[in-house]
Design a protein around this motif. Sequence first.
Motif, PDB file in Angstrom:
ATOM      1  N   LYS A   1      -2.871  65.026  66.953  1.00 31.73           N
ATOM      2  CA  LYS A   1      -1.886  64.129  67.565  1.00 31.73           C
ATOM      3  C   LYS A   1      -0.709  64.927  68.117  1.00 31.73           C
ATOM      4  O   LYS A   1      -0.172  64.642  69.190  1.00 31.73           O
ATOM      5  CB  LYS A   1      -1.368  63.116  66.541  1.00 31.73           C
TER       6      LYS A   1
ATOM      7  N   ASP B   1       2.437  57.699  68.652  1.00 26.37           N
ATOM      8  CA  ASP B   1       1.416  57.015  67.918  1.00 26.37           C
ATOM      9  C   ASP B   1       2.078  55.942  67.110  1.00 26.37           C
ATOM     10  O   ASP B   1       3.078  56.214  66.451  1.00 26.37           O
ATOM     11  CB  ASP B   1       0.840  58.033  66.939  1.00 26.37           C
TER      12      ASP B   1
ATOM     13  N   GLN C   1      -1.305  66.595  71.433  1.00 25.15           N
ATOM     14  CA  GLN C   1      -1.220  65.665  72.561  1.00 25.15           C
ATOM     15  C   GLN C   1       0.213  65.404  72.960  1.00 25.15           C
ATOM     16  O   GLN C   1       0.522  65.271  74.139  1.00 25.15           O
ATOM     17  CB  GLN C   1      -1.871  64.340  72.184  1.00 25.15           C
TER      18      GLN C   1
ATOM     19  N   GLU D   1      -8.733  56.515  85.111  1.00 30.44           N
ATOM     20  CA  GLU D   1      -8.776  55.644  83.925  1.00 30.44           C
ATOM     21  C   GLU D   1      -8.391  54.237  84.335  1.00 30.44           C
ATOM     22  O   GLU D   1      -7.618  54.056  85.276  1.00 30.44           O
ATOM     23  CB  GLU D   1      -7.741  56.128  82.874  1.00 30.44           C
TER      24      GLU D   1
ATOM     25  N   THR E   1      -5.864  66.034  85.135  1.00 24.79           N
ATOM     26  CA  THR E   1      -7.244  66.205  84.657  1.00 24.79           C
ATOM     27  C   THR E   1      -8.250  65.927  85.766  1.00 24.79           C
ATOM     28  O   THR E   1      -9.421  66.261  85.638  1.00 24.79           O
ATOM     29  CB  THR E   1      -7.540  65.208  83.514  1.00 24.79           C
TER      30      THR E   1
ATOM     31  N   THR F   1       1.533  55.439  75.657  1.00 22.60           N
ATOM     32  CA  THR F   1       1.948  56.424  76.650  1.00 22.60           C
ATOM     33  C   THR F   1       3.142  55.842  77.394  1.00 22.60           C
ATOM     34  O   THR F   1       2.995  54.873  78.147  1.00 22.60           O
ATOM     35  CB  THR F   1       0.795  56.687  77.645  1.00 22.60           C
TER      36      THR F   1
ATOM     37  N   GLN G   1      -1.532  63.425  78.723  1.00 23.99           N
ATOM     38  CA  GLN G   1      -0.569  64.175  77.918  1.00 23.99           C
ATOM     39  C   GLN G   1       0.808  64.080  78.553  1.00 23.99           C
ATOM     40  O   GLN G   1       0.956  63.672  79.702  1.00 23.99           O
ATOM     41  CB  GLN G   1      -0.970  65.651  77.851  1.00 23.99           C
TER      42      GLN G   1
ATOM     43  N   LYS H   1      -9.300  63.062  86.391  1.00 28.88           N
ATOM     44  CA  LYS H   1     -10.120  61.919  85.961  1.00 28.88           C
ATOM     45  C   LYS H   1      -9.399  60.604  86.276  1.00 28.88           C
ATOM     46  O   LYS H   1      -8.175  60.567  86.348  1.00 28.88           O
ATOM     47  CB  LYS H   1     -10.349  61.983  84.444  1.00 28.88           C
TER      48      LYS H   1
ATOM     49  N   GLY I   1      -3.412  52.841  74.636  1.00 30.84           N
ATOM     50  CA  GLY I   1      -4.788  53.331  74.562  1.00 30.84           C
ATOM     51  C   GLY I   1      -5.267  54.186  75.722  1.00 30.84           C
ATOM     52  O   GLY I   1      -6.447  54.161  76.045  1.00 30.84           O
ATOM     53  N   MET I   2      -4.387  54.946  76.336  1.00 32.53           N
ATOM     54  CA  MET I   2      -4.855  55.879  77.377  1.00 32.53           C
ATOM     55  C   MET I   2      -5.601  57.019  76.684  1.00 32.53           C
ATOM     56  O   MET I   2      -5.177  57.507  75.644  1.00 32.53           O
ATOM     57  CB  MET I   2      -3.681  56.480  78.155  1.00 32.53           C
ATOM     58  N   LYS I   3      -6.683  57.509  77.302  1.00 29.30           N
ATOM     59  CA  LYS I   3      -7.511  58.508  76.631  1.00 29.30           C
ATOM     60  C   LYS I   3      -7.015  59.944  76.817  1.00 29.30           C
ATOM     61  O   LYS I   3      -6.716  60.642  75.875  1.00 29.30           O
ATOM     62  CB  LYS I   3      -8.950  58.427  77.128  1.00 29.30           C
ATOM     63  N   ASN I   4      -6.970  60.404  78.062  1.00 30.47           N
ATOM     64  CA  ASN I   4      -6.776  61.850  78.257  1.00 30.47           C
ATOM     65  C   ASN I   4      -5.416  62.207  78.835  1.00 30.47           C
ATOM     66  O   ASN I   4      -5.290  63.168  79.571  1.00 30.47           O
ATOM     67  CB  ASN I   4      -7.861  62.389  79.192  1.00 30.47           C
TER      68      ASN I   4
END
Length: 694
Positions: free
Chosen positions: A426, A316, A429, A347, A343, A323, A381, A345, A376-379
Amino acid sequence: MKDLTKYRNIGIFAHVDAGKTTTTERILKLTGKIHKLGEVHDGAATTDFMEQEQERGITIQSAATSCFWKEHQFNIIDTPGHVDFTIEVYRSLKVLDGGIGVFCGSGGVEPQSETNWRYANDSKVARLIYVNKLDRIGADFYKVVEQVEKILAAKPLVMTLPIGTENDFVGVVDVLNRQAWIWDDSGNPDNYEIQDVPADMVDKVEEYREALIETAVEQDDALMEKYLEGEELTIDEIKACIRKGTRDLAFFPTYCGSSFKNKGVQLVLDGVVDYLPNPTEVNPQPETDEEGNETGNYAIVDPEKPLRALAFKIMDDRFGALTFTRIYSGTLKKGDTILNTATGKTERIGRMVEMHANSREEIDTAQAGDIIAIVGMKNVQTGHTLCDPNKPATLEAMVFPDPVISIAIAPKTKGGNEKMGVALSKMVQEDPSFQVETDQESGETIIKGMGELHLDIKVDILKRTYGVEVEVGKPQVAYRESITKAVNDSYTHKKQSGGSGQFGKIDYTIEPGEPGSGFVFESKVTGGNVPREFWPAVQKGFEQSIDKGVLAGFPCVDLKVTLNDGGFHPVDSSAIAFEIAAKSGYRQTLPKAGPQILEPIMKVDVFTPDDYVGDVIGDLNRRRGMIEGQESGATGIRIKAKVPLSEMFGYIGDLRTMTSGRGQFSMEFSHYEPCPKNVADEVIKEAKERAEAK
């Protein structure tokens, strides 16, 4: 197309205090001079910035920094200092193609550097060795080289020798080229002269040069013959041999200097260019399925192949979440849609940046071999694979063991709750083996992790990085409950109070399931005594009950329930009536089924010098440990054992005392097994006290 042979992805790892920070700082300063964005104002930006950064261990707030040296791009990756059973170290080593192991000239090979070295061996990372701080009192280059051989069982290939030591350390001799590099006292790394080897060192340099060439030519039979026949080899021929041997981990080119005094670092950088592998020379990453079994395919380093990339660190900073990603194959462009196999998903890739020694550069495209940060990646890890949605593959399955230890934490100040919540989310993550939950009854915040030290470090991060001071409760072990025998039983739930009542009767068997099977439900009802539409309600009633065992309230595992028969009322029966019947039946029957407490057993791997083996084994036996074997390495003995987690609290302190500070250990969860009666009684008693306290 970039020329990948001009890339070096390297990490710098070292024992605390061996000078990792200063060395990284000096490398950035030296390479910043030929930074393509123009000059770094010497000393103004980086060094002032350093004061606050000293704690954090790397000058520039990033996990990967790019810089340039002799037309080669170095991506320097910050390797974590704490190697205490974190997944991070393996992840970081995975994205490295080579490394520099920094050792202190007076401290030598210290326990933490042993551990780091072992991890790097496991990941087969080629390394250079740099013996730093030769200006310090008590510094002795030759002693450290000997320790590398003895303690690390590694073969150092000495490339430079120190001229003078301690206060008289003025420079180094480049053994291969027979040149002396002498610096003045200005502290400016560029103020050096190349001179002839000092007269009193000529014999020593020749002796080391001969040893260097003899070791190097073992890598090439044709050159070896040529050398044995007395022919002089060219410098390039010798370098090619050193490069091959370094890549195959046959030996480790070893340099010396003082980063603080700016002496000797240039030769280390030349060594990175000359001897460490580029991305195409490293074995390609195997692709796996979701379970972690290799599929037989590899992510070949080639921009034309389908995209395969690994997110290896999440950080962060004031610009948002970064990331850090290593691209193994294919090409990634701004605006691309990628699939996260963990996930499932997709992006869109927004901004991508490359971290440079003192700035960030926005980039539109990156390719195999690159290490970049995506903003700014969301999901995503740590450890997630990003790939081409049309040709999915996983680089390494995310298999995280369940946490085995938990502690309650509470902020010391009234307003600290919100701040703590933000910080914890945070941290989860960044480290997926760390979990946070709220205890429903007491409202306490519980953090869970892989061991005592793991949680200690998290509490420290809360304090230092996020400024949240917390009170820490006593560590709690994640016990489980199970049953030992099968019981047939029956329960009738009926309630009559004007209007429609409630009625549900069930006849059932509760029995122990196979280990690891969790909760299994089946219905053998025939003839409609319990209509089919009520079966899910019976299953739900039992399933919701197993969260709490009857002995000490720990979750009950490996349970099988069979619904055999029952009865219903055409008006009064409902799903809720059967669900209540199942919940009450669970409470009625479980105490009859021989309930028992299970405790987590850890796989413990202890490393100790030979002299202390007896003490260490005796101590593990006292902790109810089962010794499973021991193997002797070059530097000591590794003892493998299975030990209950509850007996391992405070172990690191005891181990250090027993082994004069040289013992190391790691542990991971193995399995659950029944506790001895005296331990179980104690666990039940504590659970009752906790319940009363609430």
